[in-house]
Write a protein that holds these residues in place. Structure first.
Motif, mmCIF file in Angstrom:
data_model
loop_
_atom_site.group_PDB
_atom_site.id
_atom_site.type_symbol
_atom_site.label_atom_id
_atom_site.label_comp_id
_atom_site.label_asym_id
_atom_site.label_seq_id
_atom_site.Cartn_x
_atom_site.Cartn_y
_atom_site.Cartn_z
ATOM 1 N N ARG A 22 28.748 15.296 21.192
ATOM 2 C CA ARG A 22 29.483 14.039 21.319
ATOM 3 C C ARG A 22 29.121 13.167 20.127
ATOM 4 O O ARG A 22 27.975 13.138 19.704
ATOM 5 N N ASP A 78 27.439 21.252 23.727
ATOM 6 C CA ASP A 78 28.411 20.164 23.704
ATOM 7 C C ASP A 78 27.929 19.108 22.717
ATOM 8 O O ASP A 78 26.771 18.700 22.756
ATOM 9 N N ASP A 101 30.535 20.974 15.198
ATOM 10 C CA ASP A 101 30.716 21.358 16.601
ATOM 11 C C ASP A 101 30.857 22.868 16.746
ATOM 12 O O ASP A 101 30.147 23.499 17.535
#
Length: 112
Positions: free
Chosen positions: A35, A33, A13
């Motif tokens: 996930r 982003d 990340d």
């Protein structure tokens, strides 16, 4: 399929977001982003000013164990992820390679 450990997810990340935003190659990009779901990580680009920010799905990475990852490019026409070669010409590579490949396809038309 193996699931990446939490510390590895955090490294991916941070590294992908930091490298993408600070590279200067994608001036409209404010954040990447990520996930996670099982062995898969999904990258989306956040572009534009905060009050009008657009979320653009980019790609999916799959953890194969060790330092092995595969890549699937997001296809907006089918709203699905299609396995693709990375910009390196390989089927496996790093999460950074996956971001770079997807950004070349999905972010080429975005300017600051």
């Amino acid at each position: 399929m193996p699931v990446p450990p939490r510390p590895l997810k955090a490294v991916v990340d941070d590294r992908v977001d930091h490298c993408a935003v600070t590279s200067g190659r994608w001036p409209a990009l404010t954040e990447v982003d990520t996930r996670w779901r099982g062995s898969f990580g999904y990258f989306a680009a956040l572009v534009g000013p905060e009050e009008e920010q657009e979320r653009i799905p980019l790609c999916r990475i799959e953890y194969l164990g060790g330092d092995r990852w595969t890549f699937a490019l997001y296809d907006p026409a089918s709203d699905s992820y299609i396995p693709q070669l990375l910009h390196t010409g390989r089927w496996e590579g790093s999460p950074d390679d996956a971001f770079e490949t997807a950004a070349l396809v999905h972010l080429a038309d975005y300017e600051a």
